[in-house]
Design a protein around this motif. Structure first.
Motif, PDB file in Angstrom:
ATOM      1  N   LEU A  43       0.830  -1.202   0.000  1.00  0.00           N
ATOM      2  CA  LEU A  43       0.000   0.000   0.000  1.00  0.00           C
ATOM      3  C   LEU A  43       0.865   1.252   0.000  1.00  0.00           C
ATOM      4  CD1 LEU A  43      -2.850  -1.001   2.467  1.00  0.00           C
ATOM      5  CD2 LEU A  43      -2.885  -0.971  -0.032  1.00  0.00           C
ATOM      6  N   ASN A  44       1.964   1.178   0.743  1.00  0.00           N
ATOM      7  CA  ASN A  44       2.873   2.303   0.814  1.00  0.00           C
ATOM      8  C   ASN A  44       3.472   2.611  -0.563  1.00  0.00           C
ATOM      9  OD1 ASN A  44       6.107   2.991   2.028  1.00  0.00           O
ATOM     10  ND2 ASN A  44       4.331   4.314   2.364  1.00  0.00           N
ATOM     11  N   VAL A  45       3.919   1.547  -1.246  1.00  0.00           N
ATOM     12  CA  VAL A  45       4.485   1.720  -2.583  1.00  0.00           C
ATOM     13  C   VAL A  45       3.432   2.299  -3.527  1.00  0.00           C
ATOM     14  CG1 VAL A  45       5.331   0.450  -4.599  1.00  0.00           C
ATOM     15  CG2 VAL A  45       6.256  -0.039  -2.339  1.00  0.00           C
ATOM     16  N   LEU A  46       2.213   1.779  -3.419  1.00  0.00           N
ATOM     17  CA  LEU A  46       1.117   2.260  -4.264  1.00  0.00           C
ATOM     18  C   LEU A  46       0.857   3.744  -4.028  1.00  0.00           C
ATOM     19  CD1 LEU A  46      -0.964   1.116  -6.325  1.00  0.00           C
ATOM     20  CD2 LEU A  46      -2.556   0.917  -4.413  1.00  0.00           C
ATOM     21  N   ALA A  47       0.803   4.122  -2.747  1.00  0.00           N
ATOM     22  CA  ALA A  47       0.536   5.514  -2.408  1.00  0.00           C
ATOM     23  C   ALA A  47       1.632   6.432  -2.952  1.00  0.00           C
ATOM     24  CB  ALA A  47       0.421   5.664  -0.897  1.00  0.00           C
ATOM     25  N   ILE A  48       2.875   6.005  -2.776  1.00  0.00           N
ATOM     26  CA  ILE A  48       3.981   6.840  -3.253  1.00  0.00           C
ATOM     27  C   ILE A  48       3.931   6.975  -4.770  1.00  0.00           C
ATOM     28  CG2 ILE A  48       6.500   7.029  -3.419  1.00  0.00           C
ATOM     29  CD1 ILE A  48       6.654   5.653  -0.722  1.00  0.00           C
ATOM     30  N   SER A  49       3.537   5.891  -5.444  1.00  0.00           N
ATOM     31  CA  SER A  49       3.513   5.938  -6.908  1.00  0.00           C
ATOM     32  C   SER A  49       2.492   6.952  -7.418  1.00  0.00           C
ATOM     33  CB  SER A  49       3.227   4.551  -7.483  1.00  0.00           C
ATOM     34  OG  SER A  49       1.854   4.251  -7.404  1.00  0.00           O
ATOM     35  N   PHE A  50       1.477   7.249  -6.617  1.00  0.00           N
ATOM     36  CA  PHE A  50       0.459   8.220  -7.030  1.00  0.00           C
ATOM     37  C   PHE A  50       0.702   9.606  -6.452  1.00  0.00           C
ATOM     38  CE2 PHE A  50      -2.260   4.450  -7.921  1.00  0.00           C
ATOM     39  CZ  PHE A  50      -2.529   4.758  -9.239  1.00  0.00           C
ATOM     40  N   ASN A  51       1.812   9.746  -5.741  1.00  0.00           N
ATOM     41  CA  ASN A  51       2.065  11.020  -5.085  1.00  0.00           C
ATOM     42  C   ASN A  51       2.993  11.882  -5.937  1.00  0.00           C
ATOM     43  OD1 ASN A  51       1.475  12.430  -2.525  1.00  0.00           O
ATOM     44  ND2 ASN A  51       3.713  12.504  -2.391  1.00  0.00           N
TER      45      ASN A  51
ATOM     46  N   GLY B 250       8.878  13.041   2.544  1.00  0.00           N
ATOM     47  CA  GLY B 250       8.673  11.840   3.344  1.00  0.00           C
ATOM     48  C   GLY B 250       7.316  11.817   4.022  1.00  0.00           C
ATOM     49  N   GLY B 251       7.132  10.784   4.826  1.00  0.00           N
ATOM     50  CA  GLY B 251       5.932  10.723   5.644  1.00  0.00           C
ATOM     51  C   GLY B 251       4.685  10.232   4.941  1.00  0.00           C
ATOM     52  N   ILE B 252       4.839   9.654   3.754  1.00  0.00           N
ATOM     53  CA  ILE B 252       3.666   9.112   3.069  1.00  0.00           C
ATOM     54  C   ILE B 252       3.396   7.707   3.596  1.00  0.00           C
ATOM     55  CG2 ILE B 252       2.687   8.461   0.839  1.00  0.00           C
ATOM     56  CD1 ILE B 252       3.834  10.891  -0.187  1.00  0.00           C
ATOM     57  N   THR B 253       2.180   7.448   3.966  1.00  0.00           N
ATOM     58  CA  THR B 253       1.873   6.115   4.501  1.00  0.00           C
ATOM     59  C   THR B 253       1.079   5.299   3.482  1.00  0.00           C
ATOM     60  OG1 THR B 253       0.031   7.120   5.677  1.00  0.00           O
ATOM     61  CG2 THR B 253       2.060   6.745   6.906  1.00  0.00           C
ATOM     62  N   ILE B 254      -0.232   5.249   3.634  1.00  0.00           N
ATOM     63  CA  ILE B 254      -0.970   4.431   2.678  1.00  0.00           C
ATOM     64  C   ILE B 254      -1.874   5.291   1.808  1.00  0.00           C
ATOM     65  CG2 ILE B 254      -0.893   2.353   4.088  1.00  0.00           C
ATOM     66  CD1 ILE B 254      -3.852   2.925   4.779  1.00  0.00           C
ATOM     67  N   TRP B 255      -1.705   6.586   1.872  1.00  0.00           N
ATOM     68  CA  TRP B 255      -2.562   7.485   1.112  1.00  0.00           C
ATOM     69  C   TRP B 255      -1.708   8.575   0.486  1.00  0.00           C
ATOM     70  CZ3 TRP B 255      -6.874   5.392   0.155  1.00  0.00           C
ATOM     71  CH2 TRP B 255      -7.936   6.144  -0.396  1.00  0.00           C
ATOM     72  N   PRO B 256      -1.831   8.824  -0.837  1.00  0.00           N
ATOM     73  CA  PRO B 256      -1.032   9.884  -1.437  1.00  0.00           C
ATOM     74  C   PRO B 256      -1.412  11.251  -0.865  1.00  0.00           C
ATOM     75  CG  PRO B 256      -2.543   8.921  -3.057  1.00  0.00           C
ATOM     76  CD  PRO B 256      -2.655   8.110  -1.829  1.00  0.00           C
ATOM     77  N   ARG B 257      -0.402  12.118  -0.676  1.00  0.00           N
ATOM     78  CA  ARG B 257      -0.676  13.430  -0.103  1.00  0.00           C
ATOM     79  C   ARG B 257      -1.079  14.407  -1.200  1.00  0.00           C
ATOM     80  NH1 ARG B 257       3.789  14.221   3.730  1.00  0.00           N
ATOM     81  NH2 ARG B 257       4.970  14.400   1.814  1.00  0.00           N
ATOM     82  N   GLN B 258      -0.327  14.361  -2.316  1.00  0.00           N
ATOM     83  CA  GLN B 258      -0.691  15.196  -3.470  1.00  0.00           C
ATOM     84  C   GLN B 258      -0.880  14.287  -4.661  1.00  0.00           C
ATOM     85  OE1 GLN B 258       1.788  18.574  -4.210  1.00  0.00           O
ATOM     86  NE2 GLN B 258       1.782  19.203  -2.065  1.00  0.00           N
ATOM     87  N   PHE B 259      -2.133  13.875  -4.864  1.00  0.00           N
ATOM     88  CA  PHE B 259      -2.420  12.874  -5.876  1.00  0.00           C
ATOM     89  C   PHE B 259      -2.064  13.374  -7.283  1.00  0.00           C
ATOM     90  CE2 PHE B 259      -5.072  10.771  -8.979  1.00  0.00           C
ATOM     91  CZ  PHE B 259      -4.912   9.440  -8.633  1.00  0.00           C
ATOM     92  N   THR B 260      -1.408  12.487  -8.057  1.00  0.00           N
ATOM     93  CA  THR B 260      -1.083  12.822  -9.447  1.00  0.00           C
ATOM     94  C   THR B 260      -0.896  11.539 -10.254  1.00  0.00           C
ATOM     95  OG1 THR B 260       0.493  13.855 -10.907  1.00  0.00           O
ATOM     96  CG2 THR B 260       1.370  12.961  -8.878  1.00  0.00           C
ATOM     97  N   LEU B 261      -1.114  11.626 -11.556  1.00  0.00           N
ATOM     98  CA  LEU B 261      -0.856  10.480 -12.430  1.00  0.00           C
ATOM     99  C   LEU B 261       0.411  10.703 -13.254  1.00  0.00           C
ATOM    100  CD1 LEU B 261      -4.479   9.762 -13.708  1.00  0.00           C
ATOM    101  CD2 LEU B 261      -3.137   8.341 -12.164  1.00  0.00           C
ATOM    102  N   LYS B 262       1.125  11.801 -12.933  1.00  0.00           N
ATOM    103  CA  LYS B 262       2.290  12.180 -13.726  1.00  0.00           C
ATOM    104  C   LYS B 262       3.363  11.096 -13.781  1.00  0.00           C
ATOM    105  CE  LYS B 262       3.685  16.050 -12.169  1.00  0.00           C
ATOM    106  NZ  LYS B 262       3.978  17.397 -11.716  1.00  0.00           N
ATOM    107  N   ASN B 263       3.560  10.413 -12.645  1.00  0.00           N
ATOM    108  CA  ASN B 263       4.597   9.394 -12.601  1.00  0.00           C
ATOM    109  C   ASN B 263       4.339   8.305 -13.634  1.00  0.00           C
ATOM    110  OD1 ASN B 263       5.667  10.683 -10.278  1.00  0.00           O
ATOM    111  ND2 ASN B 263       4.051   9.700  -9.078  1.00  0.00           N
TER     112      ASN B 263
END
Lengths: 312, 318
Positions: free
Chosen positions: A47-55, A63-76
């Motif tokens: 979940l952490n990897v998933l959240a970071i991938s959308f952040n 840092g500090g991202i857990t299971i939810w993206p802080r600034q959601f984006t599809l840019k990555n």
């Protein structure tokens, strides 16, 4: 898991009686705490990897991202789909998974059928011939030289040919065929079917559970494999696999952080433009196909795994 | 290899006929098996022939008869190399740690999971627990590195939050921690998968045993200890013997993917050694000598473990 279920009533009958003992209550707590810990430990990293991938990748550095993206984006994801190596990688990985699985199933089931025939003259010899390969292998370098002499380096075939016959898979399918009633084969024979027809028309359709298990093993093995690419096709950009591309990109971080010079060109370029978030997005891309097929085949692999391990 | 041929006698046997006649009547079976036997010969047995390289001064391009034989020279070089002992230490250390962890943890997990009586939860936990087995080591290593990273890794965050440490630990940059990183990575990835067999074995234990124990007033814990555990003992021992046989062949994927230049003194294992000092440098003969050493030790361990267990527990795989 029908087999596991069968023990349930025993405990179930006893639940009330057991709940009274303090020792058992402690056990009960330990068991459930343990299960929660296992579940969290297993799922959280994904979940952490998933959240970071959308952040947003700049934001990720804080840092500090857990299971939810802080600034959601599809840019990555946008970015990695423009990366040429990834598209080729996906194609090659897909192709080797499909071809490798089908070829492995055909070879494994055919050989397994002949070995399940108790009247087959060469059965004992072939069984032993095959079983030896489970314990003895030539090793890295003789294997490499062989591929070189056979001119398999820098070819797609090197992904399929060396692992075509796996003793373990053959024995799994054979154990399954052994469990089928022999009378089926007898009656087909009386109807004038030859051995190949019996295999194709009678045995194969009945083997689906075993074949599904082996197919899963083969497909996961093919999809996840990266070392053969590294060893044989690493320099051929049109033949590299998805796992290998991911490996290059992930490795380049560790190595560039520790000042290494041996990272490949492409990987280095990618590493310079690929922050944490992009790397995690690639990781997700590589993992998703597995997550899609996994639930469908789950009911088979538990059985197959048990069968194979116990009998061989 | 008894198991492989064990059931050759139990099915209906035809009266003895002329071998040639049988051969002809079974020609389809031969068509179906011989190509694969040849296959196995080429891809599995020919590399064994390649072992001769270790006793030659192998040069690519020359035929077998043109190679120069040097006897045990490469082995002598190997045993005189201090680096080799470091690599052997790493291999043994990580294998043994992996053996203990990859074997005790799944048994404990299976025992505890078996005590979960709510089917939905049991199945959910089990399904979740296999998941990491199906991702590649490339992905797993990426995840482990991420979790352990010094800036923003969850492990460091948690340890700091709990006040156990006051600055982040550089997990991936300290040789001394590398063995533990590999071992825990392995536990994370394979525990659920390895537990499948034990769960199946537990399911095979007769309910009447538990019934009897309960009549005698045994608690859950006592049932676990006196019935479940002895019930899966044969499975445990067989798997133990098999993993001892694979002790040195434990692979190098984890070490390759998790290692880096800072921890190389602790991360290099025999296969990587063969790769780096044999293949990469073109010293094929020397690399093959390492491969042979690896295989021979593995076989010795396999037979030794098998013999010991056969003697003391009557369980064996051969």
């Amino acid at each position: 898991m029908e087999a596991v279920k069968s023990t349930t009533p025993v405990g179930g009958l006893n639940n009330k009686l057991q709940a009274k003992s303090p020792q058992d209550r402690i056990l009960w707590i330990v068991v459930y705490v343990f299960m929660i810990v296992v579940t969290v430990l297993t799922i959280y990293p994904f979940l952490n990897v998933l959240a970071i991938s959308f952040n947003d990748s700049v934001d990720t550095i804080r840092g500090g991202i857990t299971i939810w993206p802080r600034q959601f984006t599809l840019k990555n994801y946008d970015l990695i789909f423009t990366y040429e190596g990834l598209i080729t990688g996906f194609k090659i990985s897909f192709l080797r998974t499909v071809i490798g699985t089908v070829a492995g199933l055909v070879s494994g089931s055919m050989l397994a059928y002949t070995l399940a025939r108790s009247d087959f003259q060469a059965r004992r010899f072939i069984s032993i011939f095959l079983a030896v390969t489970m314990y003895v292998s030539g090793g890295l370098i003789p294997g490499f030289i062989l591929m070189k002499e056979l001119h398999l380096i820098d070819t797609f075939a090197v992904y399929i040919l060396p692992g075509l016959v796996s003793a373990f898979n053959v024995f799994i399918i054979r154990s399954f065929i052994d469990g089928l009633p022999y009378a089926l084969q007898e009656s087909a024979k009386l109807d004038g079917a030859n051995d190949f027809t019996i295999y194709w028309r009678v045995i194969l359709p009945l083997c689906k559970p075993a074949l599904a298990t082996v197919a899963l093993f083969l497909a996961v093995g093919q999809w996840n494999s990266w070392f053969d690419t590294y060893l044989f096709n690493g320099s051929n950009e049109s033949l590299t696999t998805l796992q290998y591309e991911l490996m290059k990109i992930l490795q380049s971080t560790t190595t560039s952080a520790t000042n290494s010079q041996d990272a490949a060109n492409m990987a280095e370029r990618m590493a310079q433009v690929s922050p944490e978030s992009v790397k995690m997005a690639i990781t997700i891309i590589v993992t998703v196909p597995i997550l899609i097929v996994y639930p469908f085949l789950q009911k088979y692999f538990v059985k197959g795994m048990t069968l194979g391990a116990v009998k061989s | 290899m008894k198991a492989v041929t064990a059931n050759s006698e139990n099915v209906y046997k035809k009266p003895k006929r002329n071998a040639w006649k049988v051969f002809k009547s079974q020609r389809y079976l031969y068509y179906m098996s011989i190509p694969f036997v040849i296959w196995v010969f080429i891809f599995q047995y020919l590399p064994l022939w390649g072992w001769t390289m270790a006793f030659q001064k192998y040069r690519p391009g020359l035929s077998f008869f043109e190679q120069k034989w040097v006897g045990l020279e490469h082995f002598r070089t190997l045993f005189q190399d201090d680096h080799f002992y470091q690599v052997l230490r790493n291999t043994l250390a990580m294998s043994l740690m992996g053996l203990v962890a990859g074997f005790i943890v799944p048994v404990v997990f299976a025992l505890l999971l078996n005590e979960v009586r709510i089917q939905v939860i049991k199945r959910f936990v089990q399904t979740v627990s296999y998941l990491p087995h199906f991702v590649s080591w490339v992905v797993a290593a990426g995840i482990v590195t991420k979790m352990l990273s010094a800036d923003g890794g969850v492990v460091n965050d948690m340890l700091m939050g709990l006040g156990i440490i006051d600055q982040p630990v550089q997990f991936m940059a300290q040789g001394k921690l590398f063995w533990w990183v590999v071992t825990f990575g392995d536990i994370w990835k394979e525990t659920g998968w390895n537990a499948i067999i034990y769960l199946a074995a537990i399911a095979g234990i007769g309910p009447e045993l538990y019934e009897a124990a309960r009549v005698d007033g045994a608690s859950r814990l006592q049932q676990m200890w006196h019935i479940t555990l002895p019930g899966i003992r044969p499975t445990i021992i067989i798997l133990l013997i098999m993993s001892i046989g694979h002790l040195l062949g434990t692979g190098f994927e984890k070490q390759f993917l998790l290692g880096n230049h800072l921890v190389i003194d602790y991360s290099e294992v025999l296969d990587l050694y063969a790769l780096n000092y044999g293949l990469a440098m073109g010293r094929y003969s020397f690399g093959t000598a390492i491969n042979i050493f690896n295989s021979v030790i593995s076989l010795i361990l396999l037979f030794a473990a098998n013999g010991i267990f056969k003697r003391y527990t009557n369980e064996s795989i051969m």
